[in-house]
Enzyme design. Structure first.
Site, PDB file in Angstrom:
ATOM      1  N   ARG A 175       1.901 -11.984  -0.135  1.00 10.56           N
ATOM      2  CA  ARG A 175       0.548 -12.208   0.401  1.00 10.56           C
ATOM      3  C   ARG A 175      -0.091 -13.480  -0.111  1.00 10.56           C
ATOM      4  O   ARG A 175       0.236 -13.977  -1.187  1.00 10.56           O
ATOM      5  CB  ARG A 175      -0.361 -11.045  -0.047  1.00 10.56           C
ATOM      6  CG  ARG A 175       0.056  -9.673   0.483  1.00 10.56           C
ATOM      7  CD  ARG A 175      -0.393  -9.505   1.888  1.00 10.56           C
ATOM      8  NE  ARG A 175       0.024  -8.243   2.475  1.00 10.56           N
ATOM      9  CZ  ARG A 175      -0.688  -7.604   3.400  1.00 10.56           C
ATOM     10  NH1 ARG A 175      -1.830  -8.071   3.827  1.00 10.56           N
ATOM     11  NH2 ARG A 175      -0.235  -6.488   3.919  1.00 10.56           N
TER      12      ARG A 175
ATOM     13  N   CYS B 202       1.135  -6.772  14.236  1.00 11.84           N
ATOM     14  CA  CYS B 202       0.910  -7.009  15.661  1.00 11.84           C
ATOM     15  C   CYS B 202       0.041  -8.244  15.892  1.00 11.84           C
ATOM     16  O   CYS B 202      -0.461  -8.457  16.992  1.00 11.84           O
ATOM     17  CB  CYS B 202       0.288  -5.785  16.322  1.00 11.84           C
ATOM     18  SG  CYS B 202       1.391  -4.368  16.340  1.00 11.84           S
TER      19      CYS B 202
ATOM     20  N   ASP C 145      -9.585  -8.704   9.744  1.00 13.18           N
ATOM     21  CA  ASP C 145      -9.054  -7.382   9.391  1.00 13.18           C
ATOM     22  C   ASP C 145     -10.059  -6.233   9.555  1.00 13.18           C
ATOM     23  O   ASP C 145      -9.664  -5.142   9.931  1.00 13.18           O
ATOM     24  CB  ASP C 145      -8.556  -7.409   7.937  1.00 13.18           C
ATOM     25  CG  ASP C 145      -7.639  -6.243   7.598  1.00 13.18           C
ATOM     26  OD1 ASP C 145      -6.814  -5.873   8.447  1.00 13.18           O
ATOM     27  OD2 ASP C 145      -7.760  -5.698   6.487  1.00 13.18           O
TER      28      ASP C 145
ATOM     29  N   LYS D  46      -9.463  -1.819   1.807  1.00 11.83           N
ATOM     30  CA  LYS D  46      -9.130  -0.628   2.591  1.00 11.83           C
ATOM     31  C   LYS D  46      -9.889   0.606   2.086  1.00 11.83           C
ATOM     32  O   LYS D  46     -10.346   1.428   2.868  1.00 11.83           O
ATOM     33  CB  LYS D  46      -7.624  -0.363   2.542  1.00 11.83           C
ATOM     34  CG  LYS D  46      -6.771  -1.509   3.029  1.00 11.83           C
ATOM     35  CD  LYS D  46      -7.031  -1.831   4.469  1.00 11.83           C
ATOM     36  CE  LYS D  46      -6.119  -2.949   4.938  1.00 11.83           C
ATOM     37  NZ  LYS D  46      -6.401  -3.340   6.326  1.00 11.83           N
TER      38      LYS D  46
ATOM     39  N   SER E 183      -0.614  -2.858  11.965  1.00 10.00           N
ATOM     40  CA  SER E 183      -0.006  -3.934  11.170  1.00 10.00           C
ATOM     41  C   SER E 183       1.162  -4.579  11.937  1.00 10.00           C
ATOM     42  O   SER E 183       1.818  -3.923  12.734  1.00 10.00           O
ATOM     43  CB  SER E 183       0.519  -3.370   9.853  1.00 10.00           C
ATOM     44  OG  SER E 183      -0.562  -2.868   9.136  1.00 10.00           O
TER      45      SER E 183
ATOM     46  N   HIS F  83     -10.831  -1.182  11.786  1.00 12.78           N
ATOM     47  CA  HIS F  83      -9.731  -2.075  11.395  1.00 12.78           C
ATOM     48  C   HIS F  83      -9.571  -3.133  12.497  1.00 12.78           C
ATOM     49  O   HIS F  83      -8.629  -3.093  13.283  1.00 12.78           O
ATOM     50  CB  HIS F  83      -8.466  -1.221  11.242  1.00 12.78           C
ATOM     51  CG  HIS F  83      -7.319  -1.909  10.586  1.00 12.78           C
ATOM     52  ND1 HIS F  83      -6.021  -1.510  10.764  1.00 12.78           N
ATOM     53  CD2 HIS F  83      -7.258  -2.957   9.732  1.00 12.78           C
ATOM     54  CE1 HIS F  83      -5.209  -2.278  10.055  1.00 12.78           C
ATOM     55  NE2 HIS F  83      -5.941  -3.168   9.427  1.00 12.78           N
TER      56      HIS F  83
ATOM     57  N   TYR G 205      -1.124  -3.911  -7.449  1.00 14.32           N
ATOM     58  CA  TYR G 205      -0.871  -4.657  -6.221  1.00 14.32           C
ATOM     59  C   TYR G 205      -2.094  -4.642  -5.294  1.00 14.32           C
ATOM     60  O   TYR G 205      -2.701  -3.587  -5.058  1.00 14.32           O
ATOM     61  CB  TYR G 205       0.336  -4.064  -5.466  1.00 14.32           C
ATOM     62  CG  TYR G 205       0.503  -4.783  -4.159  1.00 14.32           C
ATOM     63  CD1 TYR G 205       1.070  -6.049  -4.135  1.00 14.32           C
ATOM     64  CD2 TYR G 205       0.009  -4.246  -2.984  1.00 14.32           C
ATOM     65  CE1 TYR G 205       1.146  -6.764  -2.965  1.00 14.32           C
ATOM     66  CE2 TYR G 205       0.080  -4.951  -1.806  1.00 14.32           C
ATOM     67  CZ  TYR G 205       0.654  -6.217  -1.801  1.00 14.32           C
ATOM     68  OH  TYR G 205       0.710  -6.924  -0.634  1.00 14.32           O
TER      69      TYR G 205
ATOM     70  N   ARG H  31       0.859  -1.189   0.000  1.00 10.54           N
ATOM     71  CA  ARG H  31       0.000   0.000   0.000  1.00 10.54           C
ATOM     72  C   ARG H  31       0.889   1.232   0.000  1.00 10.54           C
ATOM     73  O   ARG H  31       1.983   1.228   0.559  1.00 10.54           O
ATOM     74  CB  ARG H  31      -0.884   0.018   1.251  1.00 10.54           C
ATOM     75  CG  ARG H  31      -2.015  -0.967   1.221  1.00 10.54           C
ATOM     76  CD  ARG H  31      -3.000  -0.714   2.348  1.00 10.54           C
ATOM     77  NE  ARG H  31      -2.430  -0.959   3.644  1.00 10.54           N
ATOM     78  CZ  ARG H  31      -2.024  -0.025   4.495  1.00 10.54           C
ATOM     79  NH1 ARG H  31      -2.154   1.260   4.188  1.00 10.54           N
ATOM     80  NH2 ARG H  31      -1.494  -0.328   5.651  1.00 10.54           N
TER      81      ARG H  31
HETATM   82  C1  OXD Z   1      -3.003  -3.809   6.132  1.00 11.11           C
HETATM   83  C2  OXD Z   1      -3.604  -5.026   5.528  1.00 11.11           C
HETATM   84  O1  OXD Z   1      -2.096  -3.225   5.542  1.00 11.11           O
HETATM   85  O2  OXD Z   1      -4.524  -5.590   6.130  1.00 11.11           O
HETATM   86  O3  OXD Z   1      -3.469  -3.405   7.205  1.00 11.11           O
HETATM   87  O4  OXD Z   1      -3.164  -5.436   4.437  1.00 11.11           O
HETATM   88 MN    MN Z   2      -5.253  -4.490   7.780  1.00 16.34          MN
END
Ligand code: OXD
Ligand code: MN
Length: 618
Positions: free
Chosen positions: A389, A258, A285, A214, A256, A234, A205, A76
């Protein structure tokens, strides 16, 4: 053939076709025949074609595909992500902003004719179970088959998504994506929250192009939630089934890296399993939450799959996530094991493939390649990109909740915040009430690690783990949290903060984490039910050390004791004084001075916390 009579959808698709000028327009109905044909097309592209996808071993990874993106297009891009509201103050200090007209003037020339020689795919999708009152419809236009195939996993995609919309509604999110030339200089991920519109260009991507995730389910949806009285967060959603058979639902927001996916798919320690505890995953998520008829807060996971980070996922850290990836999964930027046409990533196991293709496409001897040191960074080379991913269907998850498709969602008893903190923040504590919990969420921060470039141990503020995802002014977002608390009253979920990452002076983790986090969830559930006491401290309610169950908990070869728990709960008031000083600086300088309308109630919380800490420090 168009799959809807909805005039608003048809008019908008016409307008975007006129702008991007594709050779052909294909409506995605979601049928197996159509998806199979697209899979054939994209896997038959010649070697070296940027869009090419590969079929993986049909016995070992049935229905799985592999793709690699350009090395400059692997994550991102927050610096190229914009919230375009008419007024700058409505985007607030945590977002890049440009006026909608100015942004369109910049982007229209980039989109003009960009799909010439290409096909435009029109993807109808539902975020949330079809027919759910909490679900919303989106339509994504894209020139990428990779996007179509990923959206099929991540959303409920196909013509049934239009059922929720009907023929006249204008309540759908318009997403326009073109990979264009994948030019990083002209890469833009743009949300127009006031127009329910997303424009994404020059990336291919996942996080930038799967617009349901997102862009819609967090940035646009958070704005919609503020206006319509609900919340887009989130957060993972999990259910803990107790021996009685009753299931308690919990959401958790962590920045992220964590461990959100790990917590969502937690396998309880043996003692808990024997006693009859089970954890079910609703989401890993994103949570959309709205008060139900009974006044409680209900949550759905708007997604239909998991877009997870591959490296670090293994049989020990998260066997459930690994199981999700065994069929029908798309892998992006991991490494290939050429011996059997399967995939590999760092920490999958200790046996990197000898005949490997690393994520950029070079054939290498895996173990030797990993042992090499990259001269620029000084780090060992990796076969898979650190942000590689998997896109895996939720239905593959061995512990998927039976309520996953429940249109009403699940009632939430507890909300957990957390971050990566080597010190200061204890293992777990509970807020005094919703307003204090909202303050705790606003104070979420996580320390940078040695794995990332830059200084180690630097605090990065990430309120509610939503910093890159709040689609409007962060101060108004906090005010919305406070309003939701007022609406929910005594039915509001209890709010907690956890920290799995406390270390000793040598940097060793003091808490085992993973499955043993169940022991902390156990205390949280008992607090929600009012069956366990707590100690009132200046920062909130902490457990009595003996109330965290350590039966059978052996860590680093030694039986964990209540004294070890006491260490994890100990508060250092000097550190908390510094914490408060930093929070005041953050509120004043990073938020208020830059146009964030911090609610007075949160400043009050900060003042009261400071008072309590100063008294305790004396
Ligand atoms: C993030 C994801 O970047 O879930 O938070 O991919
Ligand atoms: Mn996320």
């Amino acid at each position: 053939m168009a799959l809807t009579n909805n005039k608003n959808v048809l008019a908008w698709v016409d307008e975007m076709v006129a702008l991007t000028k594709p050779d052909k327009v294909v409506w995605i109905d979601g049928s197996k025949e159509q998806l199979d044909a697209l899979t054939e097309e994209v896997t038959s592209l010649p070697e070296g074609n940027r869009d090419k996808m590969y079929k993986l071993n049909p016995e070992k990874l049935p229905g799985c595909l592999y793709h690699r993106t350009l090395p400059n297009d692997v994550a991102r891009v927050e610096d190229r992500t914009f919230i375009c509201t008419k007024k700058k103050e409505d985007a607030g200090p945590t977002n890049n902003w440009m006026a909608p007209d100015e942004m369109k003037a910049k982007l229209v020339p980039l989109y003009d004719g960009v799909m010439k020689g290409r096909t435009m795919y029109v993807i109808p999708y539902s975020m949330g179970p079809i027919g759910s009152p909490l679900a919303k419809v989106g339509v994504e236009l894209t020139d990428s088959i990779y996007v179509v195939l990923n959206m099929n996993i991540m959303t409920r995609m196909g013509k049934q998504a239009f059922e929720n919309l009907g023929d006249v509604s204008n309540d759908f999110v318009r997403g326009l994506h073109s990979k264009a030339d994948v030019d990083p200089e002209n890469r833009y991920i743009v949300q127009f929250p006031e127009e329910n519109t997303i424009w994404s260009i020059n990336s291919a991507y996942g996080g930038n192009v799967l617009l349901g995730k997102k862009c819609f389910a967090l940035r646009i949806a958070s704005f919609q939630g503020k206006n319509e009285g609900w919340m887009a967060e989130h957060m993972l959603i999990l259910g803990v089934q107790k021996p009685s058979g009753e299931t308690v639902y919990i959401t958790a927001a962590f920045p992220s890296a964590c461990g959100k996916t790990n917590l969502a798919m937690l396998i309880p320690p043996e003692g808990y399993q024997k006693a009859g505890y089970k954890v079910f995953t609703v989401g890993d998520d994103i949570a959309w939450m709205k008060p139900g008829k009974d006044g409680r807060l209900y949550a759905i996971n708007p997604e239909n799959g998991f877009f997870g980070v591959a490296p670090g996922t293994n049989e020990k850290s998260n066997p459930n996530a690994l199981a999700c990836t065994k069929s029908g999964t798309i892998f992006t930027n991991v490494a290939l094991n050429n011996a059997d046409n399967t995939v590999w990533w760092e920490k999958l196991d200790k046996n990197p493939p000898v005949d490997a293709t690393e994520w950029k496409g070079a054939k290498v001897n895996g173990p030797e390649f990993i042992a090499e040191v990259d001269e620029k960074t000084g780090k060992n080379k990796t076969l898979a990109h650190p942000n590689s991913r998997f896109t895996a269907p939720a239905e593959n998850c061995p512990c998927i909740s039976p309520e996953f498709n429940n249109p009403a969602g699940v009632p939430i008893s507890a909300i957990i915040f957390g971050g990566r903190r080597a010190s200061t923040t204890p293992l777990v504590y509970q807020s005094f009430d919703w307003t204090h919990g909202t303050y705790m969420g606003s104070a979420v921060s996580s320390e940078t690690t040695a794995a990332a470039t830059g200084a180690v141990g630097v605090l990065r503020h990430d309120p509610m783990a939503m910093k890159p995802f709040i689609g409007y002014n962060v101060g108004d977002y906090w005010a919305h949290w406070l309003e939701m608390g007022e609406k929910l009253g005594d039915k509001a979920p209890k709010i907690f903060n956890v920290n799995w990452f406390k270390t000793d002076d040598e940097g060793n983790f003091l808490w085992p984490g993973f499955g043993d986090n169940m022991r902390v969830l156990d205390w949280i559930i008992k607090r929600c039910e009012g069956t366990v006491d707590a100690v009132e401290t200046p920062i909130g309610y902490e457990p009595k050390a003996e109330d965290i169950n350590v039966d059978g908990l052996v860590y680093e070869g030694k039986q964990f004791t209540s004294d070890d728990i006491a260490d994890l709960l100990k508060l250092d008031m000097d550190k908390w004084e510094s914490e408060i000083t930093e929070m005041r600086r953050y509120y004043d300088e990073d938020i208020k001075a830059k146009g964030g309308n911090i609610p007075a109630a949160l400043y009050e919380q900060l003042d009261k916390l400071e008072d309590r800490i100063k008294k305790a420090a004396k």
